[in-house]
Design an enzyme around this catalytic site. Sequence first.
Site, mmCIF file in Angstrom:
data_model
loop_
_atom_site.group_PDB
_atom_site.id
_atom_site.type_symbol
_atom_site.label_atom_id
_atom_site.label_comp_id
_atom_site.label_asym_id
_atom_site.label_seq_id
_atom_site.Cartn_x
_atom_site.Cartn_y
_atom_site.Cartn_z
ATOM 1 N N ASP A 196 1.020 -1.385 -0.095
ATOM 2 C CA ASP A 196 -0.093 0.160 0.082
ATOM 3 C C ASP A 196 0.889 1.277 -0.034
ATOM 4 O O ASP A 196 1.804 1.394 0.826
ATOM 5 C CB ASP A 196 -0.785 0.112 1.263
ATOM 6 C CG ASP A 196 -1.788 1.249 1.453
ATOM 7 O OD1 ASP A 196 -1.827 1.828 0.324
ATOM 8 O OD2 ASP A 196 -2.392 1.310 2.420
ATOM 9 N N MET A 197 0.864 1.962 -1.123
ATOM 10 C CA MET A 197 1.526 3.211 -1.299
ATOM 11 C C MET A 197 1.414 4.254 0.057
ATOM 12 O O MET A 197 0.117 4.422 0.520
ATOM 13 C CB MET A 197 1.427 3.621 -2.433
ATOM 14 C CG MET A 197 1.582 2.944 -3.627
ATOM 15 S SD MET A 197 3.059 1.962 -3.632
ATOM 16 C CE MET A 197 4.459 3.141 -3.839
ATOM 17 N N TYR B 145 -1.172 10.125 -3.755
ATOM 18 C CA TYR B 145 -1.038 11.375 -4.567
ATOM 19 C C TYR B 145 0.007 12.486 -4.127
ATOM 20 O O TYR B 145 0.630 12.821 -5.023
ATOM 21 C CB TYR B 145 -2.458 11.957 -4.521
ATOM 22 C CG TYR B 145 -3.677 11.234 -5.524
ATOM 23 C CD1 TYR B 145 -3.239 9.999 -5.962
ATOM 24 C CD2 TYR B 145 -4.784 12.058 -5.679
ATOM 25 C CE1 TYR B 145 -4.311 9.500 -6.504
ATOM 26 C CE2 TYR B 145 -5.708 11.294 -6.475
ATOM 27 C CZ TYR B 145 -5.340 9.994 -6.880
ATOM 28 O OH TYR B 145 -6.641 9.113 -7.395
ATOM 29 N N ASP C 213 -3.317 2.474 -5.542
ATOM 30 C CA ASP C 213 -2.145 2.744 -4.934
ATOM 31 C C ASP C 213 -2.185 1.222 -3.862
ATOM 32 O O ASP C 213 -1.233 1.217 -3.121
ATOM 33 C CB ASP C 213 -2.096 3.665 -3.926
ATOM 34 C CG ASP C 213 -2.773 3.738 -2.856
ATOM 35 O OD1 ASP C 213 -3.982 3.001 -2.785
ATOM 36 O OD2 ASP C 213 -2.195 4.149 -1.894
ATOM 37 N N GLU C 214 -2.872 0.048 -4.215
ATOM 38 C CA GLU C 214 -2.680 -1.091 -3.546
ATOM 39 C C GLU C 214 -2.431 -2.349 -4.354
ATOM 40 O O GLU C 214 -3.378 -2.191 -5.485
ATOM 41 C CB GLU C 214 -3.980 -1.258 -2.565
ATOM 42 C CG GLU C 214 -4.107 -0.335 -1.746
ATOM 43 C CD GLU C 214 -5.439 -0.490 -0.782
ATOM 44 O OE1 GLU C 214 -5.523 -0.050 0.430
ATOM 45 O OE2 GLU C 214 -6.227 -1.357 -1.217
#
Length: 324
Positions: free
Chosen positions: A17-18, A22, A138-139
């Site tokens: 997970d980033m 954004y 983002d995952e």
Amino acid sequence: MPPLQRGALPPVVGFIDMDCFYVAVERARDPRLLGKPCAVVQYPTGQRGRPDLRPEDDRWRTGGPMGGIIAVSYEARARGVTRQMSGAEAKKVCPEVILVQVPTAFGKADLQIYKDAGDAVVDLLASRCDATEKRSVDEVAIDITGAAEHLLASRAAAELGAAASAATHLADSALSVDAAKVTRSSARQGHDKQQSRDTSELADGWEEVLRRAASDPVAWRLIAGAVVVKELRQQVESTLGFTCSGGVATNKVLAKLGCGLHKPNQQTLLLPHAAPVLLKDLPLDRLPGLGGDFGQAVKSRHFADFVSASNRRASSYRCRGQTC
Ligand code: DCP
């Protein structure tokens, strides 16, 4: 180290997970944002005829109409900025916060730079994974069984144990169990426990885990998986400039749950024996899929805020159904 029996054992699953994604994408484009409290805001709606802002334009907003906040840097979270705020509210609680507006095209948000960045992460992960599954912008869930087995065959057990334990929280450590007790919304805001990185707490429980893993091939593979995730996270950061958090377990749900326990830029291993310990006091809304309206419905149906209470009630329903 116990012998490997491919196929007979559960897979090694990672979850990536980033961190404040954004914002991270904007930072990679504009290093002036690095280390600063900043947030990404939506474009202002209802303003016909405004010129579009392309990704390369100056998109910093100091005032005037702007949309709500959709991503917040951890520095800004520490100063009280949250995703629910408007840009103006964020400026009130943290006057130094830098607000960056999403690019627009044809009068609407243009999210291409974020989508491209997410795709670049998946491509990089795919180079070392048996399979990748993009779960959101983002995952990513990753099957790292092959990579973990490769490490087990090519590196000394002591080396793997040392690498995993130095970089990985255990999901049933006191710190993790504490982190699991907070609801999803406070976790999103970066509560204190989640951001703690005390290495003595990180080491909590690892000695025992490594001792037991010597006769437990499932645990050994997962420990090797933790090393794979650590290396992949380092590669994502050095190649693309984004930090991310990681989880490792035998399935996607538990890997994602582990991943969310310690953010940002940390990782967590959820060994099979840790699941009941962790689930006991877990708020229902921390379970993947139960964060929104469906989670609220489950809560009111079971009159339960925690996984353990909902389990007890579910088994008592079953019990009544069988007239026991
Ligand atoms: N996003 C959005 N609108 C929302 C929520 C999120 O456009 N209501 C976008 C911005 C986020 C990205 O999706 O950066 C990923 O959302 P996450 O929920 O994963 O949150 P972040 O990555 O921003 O932060 P964290 O580090 O807490 O995961």
